[in-house]
Design a protein around this motif. Sequence first.
Motif, PDB file in Angstrom:
ATOM      1  N   ALA A  93       0.825  -1.202   0.000  1.00  0.00           N
ATOM      2  CA  ALA A  93       0.000   0.000   0.000  1.00  0.00           C
ATOM      3  C   ALA A  93       0.863   1.258   0.000  1.00  0.00           C
ATOM      4  O   ALA A  93       0.552   2.237  -0.687  1.00  0.00           O
ATOM      5  N   THR A  96       2.183   1.694  -3.607  1.00  0.00           N
ATOM      6  CA  THR A  96       1.174   2.141  -4.568  1.00  0.00           C
ATOM      7  C   THR A  96       0.696   3.556  -4.274  1.00  0.00           C
ATOM      8  O   THR A  96       0.240   4.255  -5.180  1.00  0.00           O
ATOM      9  N   ASP A  97       0.826   3.995  -3.024  1.00  0.00           N
ATOM     10  CA  ASP A  97       0.442   5.362  -2.657  1.00  0.00           C
ATOM     11  C   ASP A  97       1.535   6.374  -2.954  1.00  0.00           C
ATOM     12  O   ASP A  97       1.370   7.575  -2.698  1.00  0.00           O
ATOM     13  N   THR A 144      -5.635  -9.179   5.411  1.00  0.00           N
ATOM     14  CA  THR A 144      -5.732  -9.076   3.953  1.00  0.00           C
ATOM     15  C   THR A 144      -5.762 -10.450   3.303  1.00  0.00           C
ATOM     16  O   THR A 144      -6.556 -10.708   2.378  1.00  0.00           O
ATOM     17  N   LYS A 304      -4.941  -6.911  -5.045  1.00  0.00           N
ATOM     18  CA  LYS A 304      -5.543  -5.906  -5.931  1.00  0.00           C
ATOM     19  C   LYS A 304      -6.852  -6.409  -6.518  1.00  0.00           C
ATOM     20  O   LYS A 304      -7.852  -5.674  -6.571  1.00  0.00           O
ATOM     21  N   ASP A 305      -6.865  -7.662  -6.926  1.00  0.00           N
ATOM     22  CA  ASP A 305      -8.060  -8.229  -7.550  1.00  0.00           C
ATOM     23  C   ASP A 305      -9.246  -8.273  -6.586  1.00  0.00           C
ATOM     24  O   ASP A 305     -10.397  -8.123  -7.002  1.00  0.00           O
ATOM     25  N   GLY A 307      -9.782  -6.137  -4.294  1.00  0.00           N
ATOM     26  CA  GLY A 307     -10.145  -4.774  -3.917  1.00  0.00           C
ATOM     27  C   GLY A 307      -9.444  -4.229  -2.702  1.00  0.00           C
ATOM     28  O   GLY A 307      -9.684  -3.081  -2.303  1.00  0.00           O
ATOM     29  N   THR A 308      -8.556  -5.022  -2.092  1.00  0.00           N
ATOM     30  CA  THR A 308      -7.848  -4.551  -0.908  1.00  0.00           C
ATOM     31  C   THR A 308      -6.852  -3.457  -1.255  1.00  0.00           C
ATOM     32  O   THR A 308      -6.676  -2.499  -0.502  1.00  0.00           O
ATOM     33  N   LEU A 309      -6.181  -3.611  -2.391  1.00  0.00           N
ATOM     34  CA  LEU A 309      -5.199  -2.624  -2.835  1.00  0.00           C
ATOM     35  C   LEU A 309      -5.648  -1.974  -4.132  1.00  0.00           C
ATOM     36  O   LEU A 309      -6.345  -2.593  -4.939  1.00  0.00           O
ATOM     37  N   LYS A 310      -5.240  -0.741  -4.312  1.00  0.00           N
ATOM     38  CA  LYS A 310      -5.557   0.001  -5.525  1.00  0.00           C
ATOM     39  C   LYS A 310      -4.264   0.340  -6.265  1.00  0.00           C
ATOM     40  O   LYS A 310      -3.196   0.427  -5.680  1.00  0.00           O
ATOM     41  N   GLY A 311      -4.393   0.573  -7.556  1.00  0.00           N
ATOM     42  CA  GLY A 311      -3.242   1.013  -8.336  1.00  0.00           C
ATOM     43  C   GLY A 311      -2.302  -0.119  -8.693  1.00  0.00           C
ATOM     44  O   GLY A 311      -2.614  -1.308  -8.536  1.00  0.00           O
ATOM     45  N   ASP A 312      -1.131   0.264  -9.173  1.00  0.00           N
ATOM     46  CA  ASP A 312      -0.133  -0.701  -9.621  1.00  0.00           C
ATOM     47  C   ASP A 312       1.122  -0.578  -8.774  1.00  0.00           C
ATOM     48  O   ASP A 312       1.449   0.499  -8.270  1.00  0.00           O
TER      49      ASP A 312
END
Length: 330
Positions: A93, A96-97, A144, A304-305, A307-312
């Motif tokens: 996280a 990606t942030d 997670t 990511k799939d 929905g726990t994490l966003k972006g790449d």
Amino acid sequence: MNILQLIKRAAALTLLAGTVAASPAQAEKIRVGYWPSGLTLGYGAVLEAGSFFKDQGLEVEYVHFSDVNGPTRAIAANAIDLAFGSPAAGAFALATDGVPVKIILATQPSNVSFVVLEDSPIKSLADLKGKKIGMSPAGSSTATIANAVLAGNHGIKENEFTLVPGNEPRLVQFLAQKEVDAAALRNVTTAQLKDLKVRTLSTFGEQWKTLTKGDSVPYNAVGVVRAEYLQKNPDAVVRAIVALRQALEYGKSNPAQVVSAVQKAANLPQADAQVFADLWDENYRVSLNAADLETLKREFQIFKDNGTLKGDLPAGALDAGPYEQSLARK
């Protein structure tokens, strides 16, 4: 100034230069943070009891945190330079942030089990829908991974069960008092249970293999360093990894010292401290080889799939360079 005075002055300067050259270089400072509870207790206790960082010419400051997500927040706030047991989900996280960090090690396989009381009517993970499950707080790798496998393997979405957060002793208490229906406990915790009779529904490893249709086990924790510190002190980071690797080998070869260090650090009974030594090989890693990289990339994609994490994950966020360089050092 006559010739004799010149000779004496030159000799004095030569002696001074030799003294300076012979003086040891000032140790580089590094702030190392970790959560001294749960699984991390064993490795952290051994690390602090030894002189592994000092032997590598590093002046280490250990920073302890009261919850599992503490090292992640501290890395983001520049309160520490390195975390050897940062939750993998939190480290992803940060990256990606846009927080300037590098994931440089895989350190703790996810040796966690879903357990219920022995007389519980719950027979399988599918029965956990609508139930209360005790585990590490949201944002931790345990939470997670639990979300991922419950959703992916059993169709139980994050909003279809209640996560009750707590550290390991608190989770055992919740389970004993029937304040939760099930709990996700690390293997050191279940091995320490004596009077409380529990039944294992499944392990994270089993569920992950079903989810991924592969043989890898996810990592709960990783080693993370601030990119700025790595850029300014690349050799210090390599030496820090050497220190971590030596602590790992020391613990493997000296189980009695593991027990002693854990007892001193946490005031545990010998039998409870012995569990950390017995499970040392199973629980601790200091590596970032090709298989580790592949596992972490797959782990990120699954997070990511669901929905726990966003972006790449930014290019270079997983950096095996320091680990590879450490392999050439003793």
